[in-house]
Enzyme design. Sequence first.
Site, PDB file in Angstrom:
ATOM      1  N   VAL A   4       0.915  -1.120  -0.374  1.00  0.00           N
ATOM      2  CA  VAL A   4       0.023   0.167   0.507  1.00  0.00           C
ATOM      3  C   VAL A   4       0.972   0.963   0.192  1.00  0.00           C
ATOM      4  O   VAL A   4       2.369   0.985   0.801  1.00  0.00           O
ATOM      5  CB  VAL A   4      -0.774   0.030   1.254  1.00  0.00           C
ATOM      6  CG1 VAL A   4      -2.080   1.712   1.363  1.00  0.00           C
ATOM      7  CG2 VAL A   4      -2.200  -1.529   1.502  1.00  0.00           C
ATOM      8  N   CYS A   5       0.397   1.937  -0.520  1.00  0.00           N
ATOM      9  CA  CYS A   5       1.706   4.117  -0.721  1.00  0.00           C
ATOM     10  C   CYS A   5       2.652   3.515  -1.516  1.00  0.00           C
ATOM     11  O   CYS A   5       2.636   2.437  -2.254  1.00  0.00           O
ATOM     12  CB  CYS A   5       1.109   4.136   0.011  1.00  0.00           C
ATOM     13  SG  CYS A   5       1.657   6.678   0.220  1.00  0.00           S
ATOM     14  N   THR A   6       3.606   4.128  -0.750  1.00  0.00           N
ATOM     15  CA  THR A   6       4.788   3.872  -1.445  1.00  0.00           C
ATOM     16  C   THR A   6       5.479   2.363  -0.995  1.00  0.00           C
ATOM     17  O   THR A   6       6.622   2.331  -1.295  1.00  0.00           O
ATOM     18  CB  THR A   6       5.551   5.336  -0.882  1.00  0.00           C
ATOM     19  OG1 THR A   6       6.094   4.987   0.637  1.00  0.00           O
ATOM     20  CG2 THR A   6       5.011   6.309  -1.138  1.00  0.00           C
ATOM     21  N   THR A  24       0.708   3.471  -6.575  1.00  0.00           N
ATOM     22  CA  THR A  24       0.564   3.902  -5.024  1.00  0.00           C
ATOM     23  C   THR A  24       0.354   4.750  -5.735  1.00  0.00           C
ATOM     24  O   THR A  24      -0.608   5.360  -5.454  1.00  0.00           O
ATOM     25  CB  THR A  24       2.792   3.744  -5.474  1.00  0.00           C
ATOM     26  OG1 THR A  24       3.365   4.328  -4.384  1.00  0.00           O
ATOM     27  CG2 THR A  24       3.086   4.814  -6.501  1.00  0.00           C
TER      28      THR A  24
END
Length: 133
Positions: A4-6, A24
């Site tokens: 999840v995310c970066t 991302t």
Amino acid sequence: MTSVCTGALVLGAAGLLAGYRATTHWLSLDLLPIVGATPVSERIVIDRNRITGAGVTAGIDFGLVVAGQLFGADVARAIQLMMDTIPAALRFRFSAHRIAALVTRITERCQKLQDERQAPAHGNRKTDGSTAS
């Protein structure tokens, strides 16, 4: 394999997203090709055995998608109901103009962080294309 995310940048740096579609946080989406991934501007991207989620709040959607993949839609619906994540009306609304201005301001403020994230992938190249010794 999930992120999840970066966290997608971490998977990519480990070579685990090469040839996969991934997402991302929107601010780092353009960094995915550096690690061999095909960027997709969606909250959740499923490509074979990889599931990636966009920004932080997409993590809730991401968790529900993973629960649905592992245990079925009924379990995911039950989790959603128990978490009370059925979307309510947005408290903060933006016009298209305000969103564009906000994106520009955030992008400018985060440029140094983005440059730092790119440096290892580019082998610390100098601006003339040579590498640091």
